[in-house]
Design a protein around this motif. Structure first.
Motif, short mmCIF file in Angstrom:
data_model
loop_
_atom_site.label_atom_id
_atom_site.label_comp_id
_atom_site.label_asym_id
_atom_site.label_seq_id
_atom_site.Cartn_x
_atom_site.Cartn_y
_atom_site.Cartn_z
N GLN A 59 43.89 43.11 8.07
CA GLN A 59 43.82 41.64 8.10
C GLN A 59 45.17 41.03 8.51
O GLN A 59 45.21 40.02 9.23
CB GLN A 59 43.41 41.11 6.72
CG GLN A 59 43.21 39.62 6.65
CD GLN A 59 42.04 39.15 7.49
OE1 GLN A 59 41.10 39.89 7.76
NE2 GLN A 59 42.12 37.90 7.95
N TYR A 62 45.46 41.31 12.19
CA TYR A 62 44.58 40.33 12.84
C TYR A 62 45.20 38.93 12.80
O TYR A 62 45.19 38.21 13.81
CB TYR A 62 43.23 40.33 12.14
CG TYR A 62 42.29 39.25 12.61
CD1 TYR A 62 41.71 39.31 13.88
CD2 TYR A 62 42.01 38.14 11.80
CE1 TYR A 62 40.85 38.30 14.32
CE2 TYR A 62 41.16 37.15 12.23
CZ TYR A 62 40.58 37.23 13.49
OH TYR A 62 39.75 36.23 13.94
N SER A 63 45.77 38.55 11.66
CA SER A 63 46.40 37.23 11.55
C SER A 63 47.60 37.12 12.49
O SER A 63 47.80 36.09 13.16
CB SER A 63 46.83 37.00 10.10
OG SER A 63 47.46 35.74 9.96
N LEU A 66 46.43 36.58 16.03
CA LEU A 66 46.07 35.19 16.31
C LEU A 66 47.31 34.35 16.62
O LEU A 66 47.31 33.50 17.53
CB LEU A 66 45.31 34.61 15.13
CG LEU A 66 43.92 35.17 14.86
CD1 LEU A 66 43.31 34.53 13.62
CD2 LEU A 66 43.00 34.95 16.06
N ASP A 91 41.93 28.17 20.27
CA ASP A 91 41.09 29.08 19.48
C ASP A 91 41.89 29.75 18.37
O ASP A 91 41.45 29.83 17.21
CB ASP A 91 40.50 30.16 20.39
CG ASP A 91 39.47 29.56 21.36
OD1 ASP A 91 38.99 28.44 21.10
OD2 ASP A 91 39.16 30.23 22.37
N ALA A 92 43.08 30.26 18.70
CA ALA A 92 43.91 30.94 17.70
C ALA A 92 44.36 29.94 16.63
O ALA A 92 44.42 30.26 15.43
CB ALA A 92 45.13 31.56 18.38
N THR A 94 42.71 27.43 15.57
CA THR A 94 41.58 27.14 14.70
C THR A 94 41.32 28.28 13.71
O THR A 94 41.03 28.05 12.53
CB THR A 94 40.32 26.89 15.54
OG1 THR A 94 40.59 25.80 16.45
CG2 THR A 94 39.14 26.55 14.66
N ARG A 95 41.44 29.52 14.19
CA ARG A 95 41.09 30.68 13.34
C ARG A 95 42.24 31.15 12.44
O ARG A 95 42.01 31.85 11.46
CB ARG A 95 40.66 31.85 14.23
CG ARG A 95 39.31 31.63 14.90
CD ARG A 95 38.93 32.80 15.77
NE ARG A 95 39.81 32.89 16.94
CZ ARG A 95 39.78 33.89 17.82
NH1 ARG A 95 38.96 34.91 17.62
NH2 ARG A 95 40.59 33.86 18.86
N PHE A 96 43.45 30.78 12.75
CA PHE A 96 44.59 31.30 11.98
C PHE A 96 44.56 30.88 10.51
O PHE A 96 44.80 31.72 9.64
CB PHE A 96 45.91 30.85 12.65
CG PHE A 96 47.11 31.41 11.98
CD1 PHE A 96 47.57 32.67 12.31
CD2 PHE A 96 47.81 30.66 11.02
CE1 PHE A 96 48.70 33.19 11.69
CE2 PHE A 96 48.92 31.17 10.40
CZ PHE A 96 49.37 32.45 10.73
N ALA A 98 42.10 30.30 8.50
CA ALA A 98 41.07 31.07 7.77
C ALA A 98 41.52 32.50 7.55
O ALA A 98 41.30 33.08 6.46
CB ALA A 98 39.76 31.03 8.56
N SER A 99 42.15 33.10 8.56
CA SER A 99 42.62 34.49 8.40
C SER A 99 43.72 34.56 7.35
O SER A 99 43.78 35.51 6.55
CB SER A 99 43.13 35.03 9.74
OG SER A 99 44.32 34.34 10.13
#
Length: 345
Positions: A59, A62-63, A66, A91-92, A94-96, A98-99
């Motif tokens: 994880q 993955y973070s 991003l 996109d990154a 937006t998702r960062f 949450a990660s």
């Protein structure tokens, strides 16, 4: 009574040996099973934590990926001025969050990692503000912001925090794996030593007590054999007496009574020959019955031999009998009436 108490004691000893030889293996097996169950539970738990560390590391990568995508998209936009480079950045972006929240939940039990994630979140907020300034500025102004290396410094600090976070999780994973391996080896060795000690103790004590019990039972069997022999001797004697009494029943002449009693006794004890004498007076004996002897042979010499051998017999002794036997020296030949190489009264 003493033999009964001894037999009860031997029975208790035997039951105690059986109980111990049954209960000790059961106890050892149960204890070993409990140790192995605890070991398996510990290993499963530890492997779960090892897997947890691996998930946390994944994880974290993955973070960080991003953030790299967001940084790359912003750099491409600044260099080319094309809006297409902003799509990976958006996109990154937006998702960062949450990660990062998922990563915080995974390490909620580790205050050090939680503090590091908080620093990462603060640095990302600073970088996000820098990115917003870059996007809001004109092209020349954006290039000036990039040349100031403000964004680079924030990104380098953020990457250092990620690297520290991953190193901590890798250290925890290695420690957990090593500890699980050490505990498993120690538990197996302890169980083997315990089983060896219990087995050796069971063998030594069980063998010693079984030998003692075997000796006690051998003595008991020997005593029983002697008792059986004594009972057989008594039974033989009582049977002979009863049969002799049967020969003496009824009104019989003295000569017939002597012949029947002498013949029965001689046959019962297995004598080869015998004779029955009556005491005529203190020095004179008269043969009244014989078994396997000539009735007229050597009467005078027999009387003379008796008179010389026993010159002072009591008057109460009125009859004597004697015989010889060719039977081997068995327990029957030890009977008082069966040992006559000379007459007995």
């Amino acid at each position: 009574m003493a033999e009964a108490r001894m037999t009860a004691t031997e029975a208790q000893t035997f039951q105690r040996i059986l109980s111990r030889n049954f209960s000790l293996p059961i106890t050892a097996g149960t204890l070993s099973a409990a140790i192995f169950v605890a070991l398996i539970y510990y290993l499963v738990t530890t492997l779960g934590w090892v897997e947890h560390s691996s998930k946390v590391i994944g994880q974290a990568y993955y973070s960080n990926k991003l953030f790299v995508e967001a940084e790359t998209g912003l750099r491409g936009y600044v260099i080319t001025g094309r809006d297409g480079f902003l799509q990976p950045h958006q996109d990154a972006k937006t998702r960062f969050p949450a990660s990062l929240a998922a990563l915080r939940r995974q390490v909620s039990d580790n205050p050090v990692q939680v503090a590091r994630l908080q620093r990462i979140e603060n640095l990302y907020g600073s970088w996000n503000a820098y990115a917003a300034d870059v996007l809001a500025a004109e092209r020349q102004g954006a290039e000036a912001l990039v040349r100031s290396e403000r964004g680079k410094q924030i990104a380098d600090a953020l990457r250092d925090e990620y690297q520290g976070f991953v190193r901590t999780e890798e250290t925890l994973r290695a420690e957990r794996s090593s500890r699980a391996s050490d505990v498993a080896i120690a538990a197996v060795i302890a169980v083997l030593i315990l089983m060896a000690l219990l087995g050796g103790m069971l063998i030594v004590t069980g063998r010693r007590q079984l030998l003692q019990l075997s000796g006690a039972y051998a003595e008991a069997l020997e005593r029983q054999a002697l008792q059986n022999e004594a009972l057989q001797q008594q039974d033989w004697l009582k049977t002979g007496q009863a049969e002799l009494a049967g020969q003496l029943l009824g009104q019989q002449p003295v000569s017939q009574l002597c012949e029947r009693s002498l013949g029965h006794v001689a046959r019962y004890v297995g004598a080869a020959a015998g004779a029955l004498y009556f005491c005529a007076d203190e020095l004179l004996f008269r043969r009244e019955a014989s078994y396997a002897l000539d009735a007229d042979a050597d009467d005078e010499r027999a009387e003379f031999a008796w008179a010389r051998a026993w010159p002072a017999r009591p008057r109460s002794m009125r009859a004597c009998c004697g015989w010889t036997t060719s039977r081997p020296a068995t327990w029957r030949s030890a009977r008082p009436w069966a040992a006559a190489s000379r007459p007995t009264c």
